[in-house]
Design a protein around this motif. Structure first.
Motif, PDB file in Angstrom:
ATOM      1  N   ILE A   4       0.865  -1.186   0.000  1.00  0.00           N
ATOM      2  CA  ILE A   4       0.000   0.000   0.000  1.00  0.00           C
ATOM      3  C   ILE A   4       0.901   1.236   0.000  1.00  0.00           C
ATOM      4  CG2 ILE A   4      -1.774   1.290   1.248  1.00  0.00           C
ATOM      5  CD1 ILE A   4      -2.770  -1.362   0.080  1.00  0.00           C
ATOM      6  N   LYS A   5       0.644   2.155  -0.919  1.00  0.00           N
ATOM      7  CA  LYS A   5       1.521   3.306  -1.099  1.00  0.00           C
ATOM      8  C   LYS A   5       0.966   4.546  -0.410  1.00  0.00           C
ATOM      9  CE  LYS A   5       3.646   0.624  -4.176  1.00  0.00           C
ATOM     10  NZ  LYS A   5       2.619  -0.306  -4.640  1.00  0.00           N
ATOM     11  N   SER A   6       1.893   5.373   0.060  1.00  0.00           N
ATOM     12  CA  SER A   6       1.535   6.674   0.616  1.00  0.00           C
ATOM     13  C   SER A   6       1.300   7.659  -0.527  1.00  0.00           C
ATOM     14  CB  SER A   6       2.666   7.196   1.495  1.00  0.00           C
ATOM     15  OG  SER A   6       3.821   7.467   0.706  1.00  0.00           O
ATOM     16  N   LYS A   7       0.745   8.832  -0.196  1.00  0.00           N
ATOM     17  CA  LYS A   7       0.541   9.866  -1.226  1.00  0.00           C
ATOM     18  C   LYS A   7       1.872  10.236  -1.869  1.00  0.00           C
ATOM     19  CE  LYS A   7      -1.212  14.506  -2.112  1.00  0.00           C
ATOM     20  NZ  LYS A   7      -0.009  14.880  -2.898  1.00  0.00           N
ATOM     21  N   ARG A   8       2.920  10.343  -1.077  1.00  0.00           N
ATOM     22  CA  ARG A   8       4.244  10.699  -1.602  1.00  0.00           C
ATOM     23  C   ARG A   8       4.723   9.639  -2.592  1.00  0.00           C
ATOM     24  NH1 ARG A   8       9.458   9.399  -0.036  1.00  0.00           N
ATOM     25  NH2 ARG A   8      11.072  10.952  -0.534  1.00  0.00           N
ATOM     26  N   GLU A   9       4.537   8.375  -2.236  1.00  0.00           N
ATOM     27  CA  GLU A   9       4.952   7.298  -3.133  1.00  0.00           C
ATOM     28  C   GLU A   9       4.136   7.309  -4.416  1.00  0.00           C
ATOM     29  OE1 GLU A   9       6.635   3.638  -0.555  1.00  0.00           O
ATOM     30  OE2 GLU A   9       4.534   4.141  -0.140  1.00  0.00           O
ATOM     31  N   ILE A  10       2.838   7.535  -4.300  1.00  0.00           N
ATOM     32  CA  ILE A  10       1.989   7.601  -5.499  1.00  0.00           C
ATOM     33  C   ILE A  10       2.426   8.744  -6.403  1.00  0.00           C
ATOM     34  CG2 ILE A  10      -0.353   8.079  -6.317  1.00  0.00           C
ATOM     35  CD1 ILE A  10      -1.367   6.430  -3.924  1.00  0.00           C
ATOM     36  N   ASP A  11       2.853   9.859  -5.818  1.00  0.00           N
ATOM     37  CA  ASP A  11       3.339  10.983  -6.625  1.00  0.00           C
ATOM     38  C   ASP A  11       4.593  10.595  -7.408  1.00  0.00           C
ATOM     39  OD1 ASP A  11       1.277  12.656  -5.938  1.00  0.00           O
ATOM     40  OD2 ASP A  11       2.381  13.685  -4.343  1.00  0.00           O
ATOM     41  N   PHE A  12       5.475   9.802  -6.801  1.00  0.00           N
ATOM     42  CA  PHE A  12       6.651   9.318  -7.515  1.00  0.00           C
ATOM     43  C   PHE A  12       6.246   8.379  -8.660  1.00  0.00           C
ATOM     44  CE2 PHE A  12       9.456  10.099  -3.609  1.00  0.00           C
ATOM     45  CZ  PHE A  12      10.142  11.152  -4.208  1.00  0.00           C
ATOM     46  N   ILE A  13       5.296   7.486  -8.383  1.00  0.00           N
ATOM     47  CA  ILE A  13       4.814   6.562  -9.421  1.00  0.00           C
ATOM     48  C   ILE A  13       4.128   7.350 -10.534  1.00  0.00           C
ATOM     49  CG2 ILE A  13       3.271   4.612  -9.895  1.00  0.00           C
ATOM     50  CD1 ILE A  13       3.696   3.876  -6.849  1.00  0.00           C
ATOM     51  N   ARG A  14       3.413   8.394 -10.164  1.00  0.00           N
ATOM     52  CA  ARG A  14       2.755   9.253 -11.147  1.00  0.00           C
ATOM     53  C   ARG A  14       3.791   9.906 -12.077  1.00  0.00           C
ATOM     54  NH1 ARG A  14      -2.050  11.500 -10.181  1.00  0.00           N
ATOM     55  NH2 ARG A  14      -1.693  11.467  -7.919  1.00  0.00           N
ATOM     56  N   GLU A  15       4.901  10.350 -11.483  1.00  0.00           N
ATOM     57  CA  GLU A  15       5.948  10.993 -12.290  1.00  0.00           C
ATOM     58  C   GLU A  15       6.542  10.009 -13.299  1.00  0.00           C
ATOM     59  OE1 GLU A  15       9.987  13.728 -11.769  1.00  0.00           O
ATOM     60  OE2 GLU A  15       9.097  12.771 -10.007  1.00  0.00           O
ATOM     61  N   SER A  16       6.857   8.807 -12.845  1.00  0.00           N
ATOM     62  CA  SER A  16       7.387   7.789 -13.757  1.00  0.00           C
ATOM     63  C   SER A  16       6.364   7.422 -14.825  1.00  0.00           C
ATOM     64  CB  SER A  16       7.796   6.538 -12.969  1.00  0.00           C
ATOM     65  OG  SER A  16       8.875   6.819 -12.102  1.00  0.00           O
ATOM     66  N   SER A  17       5.113   7.305 -14.408  1.00  0.00           N
ATOM     67  CA  SER A  17       4.043   6.916 -15.338  1.00  0.00           C
ATOM     68  C   SER A  17       3.782   8.002 -16.379  1.00  0.00           C
ATOM     69  CB  SER A  17       2.762   6.607 -14.566  1.00  0.00           C
ATOM     70  OG  SER A  17       2.952   5.530 -13.680  1.00  0.00           O
ATOM     71  N   LYS A  18       3.942   9.254 -15.994  1.00  0.00           N
ATOM     72  CA  LYS A  18       3.757  10.357 -16.942  1.00  0.00           C
ATOM     73  C   LYS A  18       4.828  10.297 -18.034  1.00  0.00           C
ATOM     74  CE  LYS A  18       3.011  15.373 -17.118  1.00  0.00           C
ATOM     75  NZ  LYS A  18       4.037  15.772 -18.084  1.00  0.00           N
ATOM     76  N   ILE A  19       6.055   9.965 -17.654  1.00  0.00           N
ATOM     77  CA  ILE A  19       7.124   9.814 -18.648  1.00  0.00           C
ATOM     78  C   ILE A  19       6.805   8.654 -19.583  1.00  0.00           C
ATOM     79  CG2 ILE A  19       9.586   9.361 -18.998  1.00  0.00           C
ATOM     80  CD1 ILE A  19      10.024  10.678 -16.200  1.00  0.00           C
ATOM     81  N   VAL A  20       6.260   7.576 -19.025  1.00  0.00           N
ATOM     82  CA  VAL A  20       5.819   6.437 -19.847  1.00  0.00           C
ATOM     83  C   VAL A  20       4.794   6.907 -20.874  1.00  0.00           C
ATOM     84  CG1 VAL A  20       4.509   4.283 -19.833  1.00  0.00           C
ATOM     85  CG2 VAL A  20       6.279   4.655 -18.114  1.00  0.00           C
ATOM     86  N   ALA A  21       3.790   7.647 -20.413  1.00  0.00           N
ATOM     87  CA  ALA A  21       2.722   8.105 -21.307  1.00  0.00           C
ATOM     88  C   ALA A  21       3.270   9.015 -22.401  1.00  0.00           C
ATOM     89  CB  ALA A  21       1.655   8.836 -20.501  1.00  0.00           C
ATOM     90  N   GLU A  22       4.162   9.914 -22.035  1.00  0.00           N
ATOM     91  CA  GLU A  22       4.756  10.820 -23.022  1.00  0.00           C
ATOM     92  C   GLU A  22       5.588  10.043 -24.048  1.00  0.00           C
ATOM     93  OE1 GLU A  22       5.102  14.615 -19.928  1.00  0.00           O
ATOM     94  OE2 GLU A  22       6.881  13.412 -20.407  1.00  0.00           O
ATOM     95  N   THR A  23       6.316   9.033 -23.577  1.00  0.00           N
ATOM     96  CA  THR A  23       7.120   8.207 -24.477  1.00  0.00           C
ATOM     97  C   THR A  23       6.232   7.461 -25.465  1.00  0.00           C
ATOM     98  OG1 THR A  23       8.777   7.914 -22.726  1.00  0.00           O
ATOM     99  CG2 THR A  23       8.871   6.394 -24.583  1.00  0.00           C
ATOM    100  N   LEU A  24       5.140   6.906 -24.978  1.00  0.00           N
ATOM    101  CA  LEU A  24       4.220   6.181 -25.856  1.00  0.00           C
ATOM    102  C   LEU A  24       3.620   7.095 -26.921  1.00  0.00           C
ATOM    103  CD1 LEU A  24       2.389   3.883 -23.282  1.00  0.00           C
ATOM    104  CD2 LEU A  24       3.801   3.112 -25.203  1.00  0.00           C
ATOM    105  N   GLN A  25       3.244   8.295 -26.539  1.00  0.00           N
ATOM    106  CA  GLN A  25       2.665   9.226 -27.519  1.00  0.00           C
ATOM    107  C   GLN A  25       3.705   9.659 -28.545  1.00  0.00           C
ATOM    108  OE1 GLN A  25      -0.605   9.779 -27.916  1.00  0.00           O
ATOM    109  NE2 GLN A  25      -0.792   8.287 -26.255  1.00  0.00           N
ATOM    110  N   LEU A  26       4.949   9.812 -28.103  1.00  0.00           N
ATOM    111  CA  LEU A  26       6.039  10.137 -29.022  1.00  0.00           C
ATOM    112  C   LEU A  26       6.240   9.004 -30.035  1.00  0.00           C
ATOM    113  CD1 LEU A  26       8.457  12.035 -29.721  1.00  0.00           C
ATOM    114  CD2 LEU A  26       9.803  10.720 -28.061  1.00  0.00           C
ATOM    115  N   LEU A  27       6.279   7.779 -29.538  1.00  0.00           N
ATOM    116  CA  LEU A  27       6.472   6.623 -30.414  1.00  0.00           C
ATOM    117  C   LEU A  27       5.294   6.439 -31.367  1.00  0.00           C
ATOM    118  CD1 LEU A  27       8.006   4.060 -27.899  1.00  0.00           C
ATOM    119  CD2 LEU A  27       9.200   5.449 -29.588  1.00  0.00           C
TER     120      LEU A  27
END
Length: 253
Positions: A4-27
């Motif tokens: 179970i993740k804290s809000k801080r941890e979810i924010d870190f996962i959100r940051e990584s996931s946003k880069i994933v999303a941007e990479t997919l749209q670029l590709l």
């Protein structure tokens, strides 16, 4: 054990996931007839590293396999998932599934989509549409007090109404501190089964749907998963977090 993740941890996962999303749209913009999957891999790696992040798949290993050599998984037509980028040139009429994982600040994001290369058949268009919609139908069930099986069953019920094959040998998964965490999230199953969904869970839901049989085989490279009957497959995935009892998609721009 489900983490179970804290809000801080979810924010870190959100940051990584946003880069994933941007990479997919670029590709998605670069995935045209005439480009190789290795060229797409280079574009992805450069973009990920420009964001002070690391491609999560590169060097990843599992029992009995070579370390995965790519920054993305690029799977064409009957390749379901885990396709290794190489010198194969994309051709008009093919569909390409692209899976991207990113690690930043010790936390992971993971998502995938399938794109059409030029003009594709109506059969492939429908497969892609149903697979993508099944992902969102599954996400809708990821609410507090539901169970993992409710996600699985919702995907199965929708997909099987079209007569498609649901890959059973591979599943979605928890994601966060590790690329793959508990719980496993099959794309088929019974309602009211499996772990109870709680706020703070972070999950990667990823239907892998075949036009024909659900059965798959592993290629000689030890990584690429192919449909057993040679028919095409589609793959869509999002990383989500359960926040205040409801699912929030993290892998979006």
């Amino acid at each position: 054990m489900i983490l179970i993740k804290s809000k801080r941890e979810i924010d870190f996962i959100r940051e990584s996931s946003k880069i994933v999303a941007e990479t997919l749209q670029l590709l998605k913009r670069y995935a045209k007839a005439g480009i190789t999957t290795l060229e797409l891999d280079k574009i992805a790696e450069d973009y990920i590293r420009s964001n002070n992040a690391t491609p999560a798949f590169k060097g990843y290993s599992q029992a009995g396999s070579i370390d995965f050599p790519g920054s993305i998984c690029s799977s064409i037509d009957d390749e379901v998932v885990h396709g290794i980028p190489g010198n194969r040139v994309l051709k008009n009429g093919e569909i390409l599934s692209i899976d991207v994982g990113v690690e930043k600040n010790g936390y992971y994001g993971d998502a995938a989509l399938t794109v059409a290369i030029g003009e594709i058949s109506e059969e492939k268009k429908k497969l892609m549409d149903v697979t993508e919609k099944s992902l969102y139908i599954g996400i809708e069930q990821a609410v507090e007090k539901n169970r993992i099986g409710d996600i699985s069953n919702a995907i199965q019920t929708y997909v099987e109404s079209y007569g498609y094959g649901i890959v059973k040998d591979l599943t979605g998964h928890g994601v966060g501190k590790f690329l793959h965490e508990e719980p496993q999230i099959p794309n088929y199953g019974k309602k009211n089964s499996g772990a109870v969904i709680k706020s703070g869970m972070t999950l990667a839901i990823e239907p892998m749907i075949n036009l024909g049989t659900h059965k798959v085989i592993v290629a000689d490279d030890g990584w690429t998963i192919l449909t057993a009957d040679g028919k095409p497959s589609a793959h869509f995935e999002h990383t989500i977090a359960i926040i205040d009892g409801k699912p929030e998609i993290l892998s979006i721009n």
